[in-house]
Design an enzyme around this catalytic site. Sequence first.
Site, short mmCIF file in Angstrom:
data_model
loop_
_atom_site.label_atom_id
_atom_site.label_comp_id
_atom_site.label_asym_id
_atom_site.label_seq_id
_atom_site.Cartn_x
_atom_site.Cartn_y
_atom_site.Cartn_z
CB VAL A 1 -83.84 20.18 28.44
CG1 VAL A 1 -83.90 21.34 29.43
CG2 VAL A 1 -85.04 19.26 28.64
CE LYS B 1 -72.96 8.05 26.07
NZ LYS B 1 -74.10 7.36 26.68
CE LYS C 1 -87.15 14.35 34.74
NZ LYS C 1 -88.22 14.95 34.03
CB ILE D 1 -95.10 24.57 37.40
CG1 ILE D 1 -96.14 24.21 36.34
CG2 ILE D 1 -95.78 25.09 38.65
CD1 ILE D 1 -97.10 23.10 36.76
CD GLU E 1 -87.06 11.91 31.58
OE1 GLU E 1 -85.84 11.67 31.52
OE2 GLU E 1 -87.50 13.04 31.82
CG ASP F 1 -90.69 12.05 35.32
OD1 ASP F 1 -89.61 12.53 34.98
OD2 ASP F 1 -91.72 12.74 35.49
CE LYS G 1 -90.88 15.49 36.71
NZ LYS G 1 -91.79 15.37 35.58
N1 LIG Z 1 -87.45 16.50 27.79
C1 LIG Z 1 -88.15 17.11 28.71
O1 LIG Z 1 -89.26 17.60 28.47
C2 LIG Z 1 -87.61 17.24 30.11
C3 LIG Z 1 -88.37 17.93 31.08
C4 LIG Z 1 -87.85 18.10 32.36
C5 LIG Z 1 -86.59 17.59 32.68
N2 LIG Z 1 -85.88 16.90 31.73
C6 LIG Z 1 -84.57 16.38 32.12
O2 LIG Z 1 -83.57 17.09 31.40
C7 LIG Z 1 -82.44 16.24 31.15
C8 LIG Z 1 -82.17 16.22 29.64
O3 LIG Z 1 -83.31 15.68 28.98
P1 LIG Z 1 -83.47 15.78 27.40
O4 LIG Z 1 -84.88 15.44 27.12
O5 LIG Z 1 -82.92 17.06 26.91
O6 LIG Z 1 -82.52 14.58 26.93
P2 LIG Z 1 -82.05 14.25 25.43
O7 LIG Z 1 -82.84 15.00 24.45
O8 LIG Z 1 -81.99 12.76 25.35
O9 LIG Z 1 -80.55 14.82 25.38
C9 LIG Z 1 -79.54 14.30 26.18
C10 LIG Z 1 -78.23 15.02 25.87
O10 LIG Z 1 -77.24 14.56 26.80
C11 LIG Z 1 -76.06 14.26 26.08
N3 LIG Z 1 -75.30 13.27 26.86
C12 LIG Z 1 -75.69 12.04 27.31
N4 LIG Z 1 -74.70 11.46 28.01
C13 LIG Z 1 -73.65 12.34 28.01
C14 LIG Z 1 -72.35 12.32 28.55
N5 LIG Z 1 -71.89 11.27 29.26
N6 LIG Z 1 -71.54 13.39 28.33
C15 LIG Z 1 -71.97 14.46 27.62
N7 LIG Z 1 -73.22 14.54 27.07
C16 LIG Z 1 -74.03 13.48 27.27
C17 LIG Z 1 -76.53 13.74 24.75
O11 LIG Z 1 -75.47 13.82 23.82
P3 LIG Z 1 -75.65 13.51 22.23
O12 LIG Z 1 -76.34 14.73 21.70
O13 LIG Z 1 -74.28 13.37 21.76
O14 LIG Z 1 -76.49 12.27 22.16
C18 LIG Z 1 -77.69 14.72 24.46
O15 LIG Z 1 -77.18 15.90 23.88
C19 LIG Z 1 -82.82 14.86 31.72
O16 LIG Z 1 -82.29 14.75 33.01
C20 LIG Z 1 -84.35 14.91 31.81
O17 LIG Z 1 -84.86 14.08 32.84
C21 LIG Z 1 -86.37 16.71 30.47
#
Ligand SMILES: NC(=O)c1ccc[n+]([C@@H]2O[C@H](COP(=O)([O-])OP(=O)(O)OC[C@H]3O[C@@H](n4cnc5c(N)ncnc54)[C@H](OP(=O)(O)O)[C@@H]3O)[C@@H](O)[C@H]2O)c1
Length: 402
Positions: A14, A38, A96, A127, A181, A192, A196
């Site tokens: 995201v 991270k 969420k 949405i 996730e 999840d 929501k």
């Molecule tokens: N994916 C979806 O379609 C979607 C849809 C709606 C909502 N979301 C929500 O959006 C959020 C992000 O999801 P995502 O899918 O983008 O996750 P992701 O691809 O797993 O990316 C997570 C990111 O967070 C970083 N991170 C984790 N712990 C950290 C910390 N302590 N300090 C700094 N950075 C940290 C990671 O760093 P590194 O790069 O170093 O590993 C990575 O860049 C979540 O809350 C998820 O529930 C996701």
Amino acid sequence: MKKYNIGLIGFGCVGQGFYELLQANPEIPAEVVRIAVKNPTKERPLNKELFVFEYEKLLGDPSIDLVVELIDDAETAFRIVKKALQLGKPVVTANKKMVSENLDALISLQDKYHTPVLYEGAVCGSIPIIQTIDKYYKSDSITSIKGIFNGSTNYILTKIFDTKVSYEEALKGAQDKGFAESDPALDVGGFDPKYKLSILIRHIFGQAVHPDRIINWGIDKLNKEDFEFAKNNNLKIKLLAKAELQNGTLSLIVAPHFVNSKDPLYHIENENNAVIIEGAYAGQQLLTGKGAGSLPTGLAVLSDVQAIIDNATYHYSANSFLMLSDNSVEVYLRYSSQSEFVTELFDNISEKYMGKKSSYVLGSIKLSKLKSIIKMADVNVVIMTSERSELQTAKLSYSYAS
Ligand SMILES: NC(=O)c1ccc[n+]([C@@H]2O[C@H](COP(=O)([O-])OP(=O)(O)OC[C@H]3O[C@@H](n4cnc5c(N)ncnc54)[C@H](OP(=O)(O)O)[C@@H]3O)[C@@H](O)[C@H]2O)c1
């Protein structure tokens, strides 16, 4: 116009989608000036100088006046949001789990520090459901909300029904496309969507309901026999989240449901989400769109950034105290012979089939009884939609193949 300096925390699926969309919209007066991640050894597609590896450094930077939190860890995310608000920095988040588990605390923090948190991206991806409820539905009385709130499980179910791939292959596909996730149990176990649902309940009914109080199970207990039963009755299975106001009480559930082709949710496929809102004046409205993925969720985050620039905040009504109802629901329950006793917990049974390996009943049962049954390893339950009564019961008869 003031230009906002954004501190972006998290640069995964995201975070990268949001960054790309902000670059593509130079008219938005905001720029990402620092990104906290991270893992210091991971390759990044941007200049190394932009990155820091302790989010505290980013929060402490006085030049940053807007924090976009997009990490995959709810506890750390709450610490980040709390600190940012204490420092008077508005926050946009898509987490969420963090929002639903801490919503009352977030409301108090926003009041205390006169600083907003927006989280459109946390509910149903692209949405604009929270904005719609907050603004458009302000003068209506919403009586129910239901829908497909999870993109990866809808993607998995679509693939299983359409292309006959296995559950494992379909889950891998959802993960490869960035819909799932980091912990897939949050999706496939139906957690999840209840995060929501609990956020929406606070916005619609003014009721704080911790997600732990919402009964949920997911698609991970569905097996070949359940899919066969659905296909042989011209039904599909969809993981639905539902909140209904019934005689002054709230009925809440997240569970797999059988839906027939007359139901608009039957036709919502892949990572798409859909929300059906029932209002006293507006009647029934359906909103649908991509519920997960880098750019759809990135767009919701970007729209919140624009909203912060426009001084928007959410309008929370005072907390109400509705009871949660323990209503009866019509279900299909599949069980093995050693769990025959669960059928005694039903209020009534309209059909019973006993097979060599598995058996099923169709009937109605109270939510509180389902809560214990669903934890049993050899049992699965799928809710029948209200349209079931329109189908003749005889049409729903089916015996497992073996
Ligand atoms: N994916 C979806 O379609 C979607 C849809 C709606 C909502 N979301 C929500 O959006 C959020 C992000 O999801 P995502 O899918 O983008 O996750 P992701 O691809 O797993 O990316 C997570 C990111 O967070 C970083 N991170 C984790 N712990 C950290 C910390 N302590 N300090 C700094 N950075 C940290 C990671 O760093 P590194 O790069 O170093 O590993 C990575 O860049 C979540 O809350 C998820 O529930 C996701």
